[in-house]
Scaffold this active site. Structure first.
Site, short mmCIF file in Angstrom:
data_model
loop_
_atom_site.label_atom_id
_atom_site.label_comp_id
_atom_site.label_asym_id
_atom_site.label_seq_id
_atom_site.Cartn_x
_atom_site.Cartn_y
_atom_site.Cartn_z
N TYR A 27 0.85 -1.20 0.00
CA TYR A 27 0.00 0.00 0.00
C TYR A 27 0.88 1.26 0.00
O TYR A 27 0.62 2.22 -0.74
CB TYR A 27 -0.92 -0.01 1.22
N SER A 109 -3.05 13.72 7.62
CA SER A 109 -4.02 13.41 6.56
C SER A 109 -5.45 13.36 7.11
O SER A 109 -5.66 12.96 8.25
CB SER A 109 -3.67 12.05 5.94
N GLN A 130 -4.33 18.24 6.31
CA GLN A 130 -4.69 18.00 4.90
C GLN A 130 -6.15 17.65 4.80
O GLN A 130 -6.67 16.83 5.56
CB GLN A 130 -3.83 16.87 4.33
N TYR A 132 -9.40 16.41 2.29
CA TYR A 132 -10.07 15.95 1.06
C TYR A 132 -11.48 16.51 1.11
O TYR A 132 -12.13 16.45 2.16
CB TYR A 132 -10.16 14.42 1.04
N THR A 158 -6.04 18.93 -0.88
CA THR A 158 -5.57 18.06 -1.96
C THR A 158 -6.58 18.06 -3.11
O THR A 158 -7.76 17.77 -2.91
CB THR A 158 -5.36 16.63 -1.42
N LYS A 256 -2.64 21.23 -3.04
CA LYS A 256 -1.68 20.14 -3.32
C LYS A 256 -2.20 19.26 -4.45
O LYS A 256 -3.34 18.78 -4.40
CB LYS A 256 -1.50 19.29 -2.06
N HIS A 280 0.73 13.07 -6.60
CA HIS A 280 0.32 12.17 -5.52
C HIS A 280 1.27 10.97 -5.42
O HIS A 280 0.87 9.84 -5.14
CB HIS A 280 -1.11 11.68 -5.77
N ARG A 283 0.42 7.96 -7.65
CA ARG A 283 -0.67 7.07 -7.20
C ARG A 283 -2.01 7.39 -7.85
O ARG A 283 -3.00 6.74 -7.58
CB ARG A 283 -0.83 7.18 -5.67
C1 FNR Z 1 -0.14 9.44 0.04
N1 FNR Z 1 -0.45 10.74 -0.37
C2 FNR Z 1 -1.52 11.39 0.21
N2 FNR Z 1 -1.77 12.69 -0.12
C3 FNR Z 1 -2.79 13.37 0.47
O1 FNR Z 1 -3.01 14.53 0.15
N3 FNR Z 1 -3.57 12.75 1.42
C4 FNR Z 1 -3.38 11.44 1.80
O2 FNR Z 1 -4.09 10.92 2.65
C5 FNR Z 1 -2.34 10.73 1.14
N4 FNR Z 1 -2.10 9.42 1.44
C6 FNR Z 1 -1.01 8.77 0.93
C7 FNR Z 1 -0.73 7.47 1.33
C8 FNR Z 1 0.43 6.85 0.88
C9 FNR Z 1 0.75 5.46 1.37
C10 FNR Z 1 1.31 7.54 0.02
C11 FNR Z 1 2.60 6.90 -0.45
C12 FNR Z 1 1.02 8.81 -0.41
C13 FNR Z 1 0.47 11.46 -1.27
C14 FNR Z 1 1.59 12.14 -0.49
O3 FNR Z 1 1.08 13.19 0.28
C15 FNR Z 1 2.68 12.69 -1.40
O4 FNR Z 1 2.10 13.52 -2.39
C16 FNR Z 1 3.52 11.61 -2.07
O5 FNR Z 1 3.72 10.54 -1.21
C17 FNR Z 1 4.87 12.19 -2.49
O6 FNR Z 1 5.64 11.23 -3.14
P1 FNR Z 1 6.79 10.36 -2.42
O7 FNR Z 1 7.59 11.28 -1.54
O8 FNR Z 1 6.08 9.31 -1.64
O9 FNR Z 1 7.54 9.81 -3.58
#
Ligand code: FNR
Length: 393
Positions: A27, A109, A130, A132, A158, A256, A280, A283
């Site tokens: 995950y 988050s 953060q 949503y 976000t 974001k 993201h 993702r």
């Molecule tokens: C995230 N990200 C994310 N972003 C956000 O705005 N709310 C969230 O709840 C989440 N949840 C989340 C879970 C997991 C497991 C990951 C890996 C990422 C995105 C996160 O904030 C961020 O944009 C990225 O993780 C940045 O990339 P790197 O540093 O993981 O490569």
């Protein structure tokens, strides 16, 4: 083995994978689709070539700066990561403590395990919150009021998740499937990680989306929470809703998930004090550009009207220097902080952040810059950078 004394983000990721049940490490590590954007994010930073300068007075290099008005030990904040409290016991509190000890902001988050009030009670504020956007605006209003009461003054809204992306690793692991086979798979994963079961699975409860616990009456487990949240994501949100949000939130607003220069200009018009160039962490839409490649054109579009942060694939203090050289005011990191947390809790994360700070200081020293404000495109080796600077793909 290298990871017995973890040093790099990659070391922490291997250690985290050896401690977490497979469905959790997948995950965290996974991206959308074929994970092309996930890989592109990392590769794009590696392609940014720096300039080595000598015989410059670099006595007393200083990594301190401000991010949207907040003093920081270095230009870095912990990105919002949902479910972080599943990776270590009461994980968000541990991570916020580590961030505070080092002097960088932590972002909670919407779908964190620990509620806003738990962080407030732990004395780790001010954290960033953060959001949503949910279909029920009354719930959003109540969340914002609680965030404010808990000491948050920076809201990270976000905008790149109208719906959750297709994460094939999660599907392969049976997440959300609810079938007997999926449950069996999860049990097998759990049996292989008794340490996690004891430390986090049993002693880290409750495992619910803490800040939403009052809003989802009757939901006792994460699957029920996730189903509720998925049904609440509002794909009809537009720029007009940002005006509404602006009116609800008296503090600093960051948007974001910006990956386009026109969207960046719109974010500034909406009154955002900053934006985060982000896909993201690869993702959401697989196939979009690496953030390092989009950063320069967004910096140019925004000028000095707002701060520009960037995330996705930042894996070291040197990458922080690269991001600033391409025009960012600072960076967010996602997976690296979660890996360190899962590998060794608060202490491991504090160690990793302190090491990144030393690495940034050293990189600035060897690039011949003494202050964060002095980092600019002059730090780039333009003769070797073919892909960056003007890249927009
Ligand atoms: C995230 N990200 C994310 N972003 C956000 O705005 N709310 C969230 O709840 C989440 N949840 C989340 C879970 C997991 C497991 C990951 C890996 C990422 C995105 C996160 O904030 C961020 O944009 C990225 O993780 C940045 O990339 P790197 O540093 O993981 O490569």
């Amino acid at each position: 083995m290298a990871w017995r004394f973890p040093v790099t983000a990659h070391d922490y990721s291997r250690l985290a994978a050896s401690r977490l049940p497979r469905f959790l490490s997948d995950y965290v590590d996974g991206g959308a689709g074929d994970e092309q954007t996930l890989r592109a994010n990392d590769a794009a930073w590696a392609a940014v070539t720096l300039c080595q300068r000598v015989l410059v007075d670099v006595d007393g290099v200083d990594t301190t700066t401000t991010l949207v008005g907040q003093s920081c030990a270095m230009p870095l904040a912990l990105a919002p990561v949902g479910l972080a409290g599943m990776m270590a016991r009461r994980g968000e509190v541990q991570a916020a403590r580590a961030a505070r000890a080092v002097g960088v902001p932590f972002t909670l988050s919407t779908v964190g395990i620990c509620p806003l009030e738990e962080l407030h009670a732990a004395g780790v504020d001010p954290v960033w919150f953060q959001l949503y956007m949910l279909r029920d605006r009354g719930i959003v209003q109540a969340l914002l009021q609680r965030a404010w009461a808990a000491g948050c003054r920076t809201l990270v809204f976000t905008v790149d998740l109208p719906l959750p992306g297709m994460r094939h690793r999660d599907t392969r692991n049976g997440l959300g499937a609810g079938s007997v086979r999926a449950r069996m798979l999860k049990i097998i994963d759990l049996l292989s990680r008794p340490g996690w079961v004891r430390d986090v699975g049993l002693r880290g409860k409750p495992h619910v989306f803490g800040s939403l616990a009052q809003q989802v009456p009757g939901a006792r487990d994460l699957d029920a929470f996730k189903a509720w949240v998925d049904s609440q994501f509002d794909p009809s949100v537009t720029w007009a809703d940002i005006d509404w949000l602006r009116a609800q939130w008296p503090g600093t607003l960051l948007l974001k998930g910006i990956l386009d220069a026109d969207d960046a200009r719109a974010a500034v018009r909406c009154g955002a004090q900053g934006l985060v160039v982000s896909n993201h962490g690869g993702r959401q839409l697989d196939g979009v550009a690496a953030t390092a490649n989009k950063l320069p054109c967004i910096v140019e579009a925004v000028g000095t009207q707002a701060e520009v942060l960037v995330d996705g694939g930042i894996r070291s203090g040197v990458d922080v220097l690269r991001a600033l050289a391409l025009g960012a005011n600072g960076v967010l990191i996602g997976r690296p902080w979660v890996w360190a947390l899962a590998a060794g809790g608060e202490q491991a994360l504090a160690d990793m952040l302190a090491r990144w700070r030393r690495e940034l200081r050293l990189a600035m020293t060897m690039a011949g810059v003494r202050r964060i404000a002095d980092i600019d495109a002059g730090v780039l080796d333009v003769s070797s950078n073919t892909d960056n600077g003007s890249a927009t793909t």
